[in-house]
Design an enzyme around this catalytic site. Structure first.
Site, PDB file in Angstrom:
ATOM      1  N   HIS A  83       3.065   3.598  -9.432  1.00  0.00           N
ATOM      2  CA  HIS A  83       3.254   1.669  -9.029  1.00  0.00           C
ATOM      3  C   HIS A  83       3.607   1.457 -10.141  1.00  0.00           C
ATOM      4  O   HIS A  83       4.759   0.573  -9.798  1.00  0.00           O
ATOM      5  CB  HIS A  83       1.932   1.502 -10.366  1.00  0.00           C
ATOM      6  N   ARG A  86       2.478  -5.124   6.165  1.00  0.00           N
ATOM      7  CA  ARG A  86       1.484  -3.942   5.378  1.00  0.00           C
ATOM      8  C   ARG A  86       1.989  -2.390   5.636  1.00  0.00           C
ATOM      9  O   ARG A  86       2.964  -1.876   6.663  1.00  0.00           O
ATOM     10  CB  ARG A  86       0.071  -3.691   5.354  1.00  0.00           C
ATOM     11  N   GLU A 144       0.023 -12.986  12.439  1.00  0.00           N
ATOM     12  CA  GLU A 144       0.791 -11.753  13.122  1.00  0.00           C
ATOM     13  C   GLU A 144       1.032 -10.891  12.090  1.00  0.00           C
ATOM     14  O   GLU A 144       1.103 -10.813  11.343  1.00  0.00           O
ATOM     15  CB  GLU A 144       2.445 -12.293  13.323  1.00  0.00           C
ATOM     16  N   ASN A 199     -10.229  -3.037  -6.191  1.00  0.00           N
ATOM     17  CA  ASN A 199      -9.479  -1.956  -6.833  1.00  0.00           C
ATOM     18  C   ASN A 199     -10.281  -1.456  -8.668  1.00  0.00           C
ATOM     19  O   ASN A 199      -9.909  -0.378  -8.963  1.00  0.00           O
ATOM     20  CB  ASN A 199      -8.676  -2.256  -8.038  1.00  0.00           C
ATOM     21  N   TRP A 200     -11.412  -2.153  -9.112  1.00  0.00           N
ATOM     22  CA  TRP A 200     -12.301  -1.988 -10.275  1.00  0.00           C
ATOM     23  C   TRP A 200     -12.240  -0.866  -9.913  1.00  0.00           C
ATOM     24  O   TRP A 200     -13.176  -0.455 -11.623  1.00  0.00           O
ATOM     25  CB  TRP A 200     -13.169  -3.241 -10.587  1.00  0.00           C
ATOM     26  N   GLY A 259       0.118   4.997  -4.532  1.00  0.00           N
ATOM     27  CA  GLY A 259      -0.652   6.553  -4.535  1.00  0.00           C
ATOM     28  C   GLY A 259      -0.069   7.530  -3.847  1.00  0.00           C
ATOM     29  O   GLY A 259       0.413   9.038  -4.511  1.00  0.00           O
ATOM     30  N   ARG A 260       0.223   7.514  -2.906  1.00  0.00           N
ATOM     31  CA  ARG A 260       0.276   8.328  -1.891  1.00  0.00           C
ATOM     32  C   ARG A 260       2.169   9.365  -2.497  1.00  0.00           C
ATOM     33  O   ARG A 260       2.508   9.848  -2.358  1.00  0.00           O
ATOM     34  CB  ARG A 260      -0.077   8.483   0.009  1.00  0.00           C
ATOM     35  N   TRP A 261       3.062   8.010  -3.023  1.00  0.00           N
ATOM     36  CA  TRP A 261       4.223   8.282  -2.923  1.00  0.00           C
ATOM     37  C   TRP A 261       4.539   9.120  -3.952  1.00  0.00           C
ATOM     38  O   TRP A 261       5.240   9.913  -4.203  1.00  0.00           O
ATOM     39  CB  TRP A 261       5.033   6.724  -2.990  1.00  0.00           C
ATOM     40  N   ASP A 266       0.602  -1.538  -0.307  1.00  0.00           N
ATOM     41  CA  ASP A 266       0.072   0.054   0.244  1.00  0.00           C
ATOM     42  C   ASP A 266       1.146   1.463  -0.332  1.00  0.00           C
ATOM     43  O   ASP A 266       1.992   1.472   0.693  1.00  0.00           O
ATOM     44  CB  ASP A 266      -1.445  -0.451   0.497  1.00  0.00           C
ATOM     45  N   GLY A 267       0.516   2.066  -0.595  1.00  0.00           N
ATOM     46  CA  GLY A 267       1.106   3.820  -0.754  1.00  0.00           C
ATOM     47  C   GLY A 267       1.581   4.293  -2.284  1.00  0.00           C
ATOM     48  O   GLY A 267       2.126   5.085  -2.038  1.00  0.00           O
TER      49      GLY A 267
END
Length: 248
Positions: free
Chosen positions: A38, A189, A208, A69-70, A24-26, A21-22
């Protein structure tokens, strides 16, 4: 950050799952479009796969594209699909070199034909890989997985192949997309989000969780080692007490 030498080689999780995850923010932080994130996530994938294989992880499942995501903008989805095809084609020789077998779970028939073809070819080419199984969760969701399992069980019950009273946890596991795989012992995550986002809902019952604020494109092998080391410091009780574990 942890190094490979600090990892206990006798306590490696057999199955590690990753919510990447992340991206888009990156990309936004860099002033680019989401697809830029991506594209720059491929190095993180490569280093995670290689480090997991080197440590002796048997199954590595990457949440590459969820059912939800679609719902993203069409241009982003199409760009993601093109990137997926390119990446599978580009990375297959590396999988072969490292004795890694590729598998996929999810609604694969919903992917564009070009993606399905590249995926099928890579799976066929790497089927003899005995070092580690890399599982791509594509157009996957935990609720879809449980739904399709229930539908298949109902069909077998109606056909007389399965008795309702014979259904137990082991039976359900045989109908899940992950049949034949151990449940993940560790979920990583990135991006700091505190949720599992409809991923492996049944399979994560006693997994975990390791959550890092790092955005996925910045994730490297040292960060994977950090997650493994954090896992090794934990006591896995499965509902028992610490005293019971000591006695056993």
């Amino acid at each position: 950050m942890a190094s490979r030498s600090e990892i206990d080689s006798h306590n490696i999780p057999a199955h590690v799952a990753v919510i990447m995850d992340g991206n888009g923010r990156w990309a936004k932080q860099k002033g680019g479009l989401r697809i830029f994130g991506h594209q720059n996530a491929i190095t993180a994938v490569r280093e995670t796969v290689e480090s997991a294989a080197e440590l002796g992880v048997k199954f590595l499942t990457l949440y590459a594209f969820s059912t939800e995501n679609w719902n993203r903008p069409k241009h982003e989805v199409m760009a993601l699909m093109q990137l997926l095809v390119h990446t599978i084609r580009q990375e297959t020789p590396t999988l072969l070199k490292n004795n890694i077998r590729l598998q996929a779970i999810g609604q694969i028939d919903s992917l564009p034909a070009s993606c399905q073809q590249e995926l099928a070819e890579a799976i066929a080419l790497t089927k003899a890989g005995a070092g580690m199984t890399l599982v791509l969760a594509l157009s996957y969701s935990g609720r879809w997985d449980l739904t399709q399992a229930a539908q298949r069980m109902a069909t077998d019950i109606a056909a007389g192949k399965l008795r309702p009273e014979a259904v137990n946890e082991q039976t359900i596991e045989q109908y899940l997309a992950t049949a034949g795989m151990p449940d993940p012992e560790l979920l990583i995550r990135t991006s700091g989000e505190q949720r599992i986002s409809n991923f492996l809902l049944w399979q994560l019952a006693y997994t975990e969780l390791y959550i890092t604020d790092l955005l996925w494109p910045d994730f490297r092998r040292e960060h994977f080692y950090d997650a493994i080391q954090a896992y090794q410091r934990r006591e896995r009780r499965f509902g028992k007490t610490s005293e019971q574990l000591t006695v056993s």
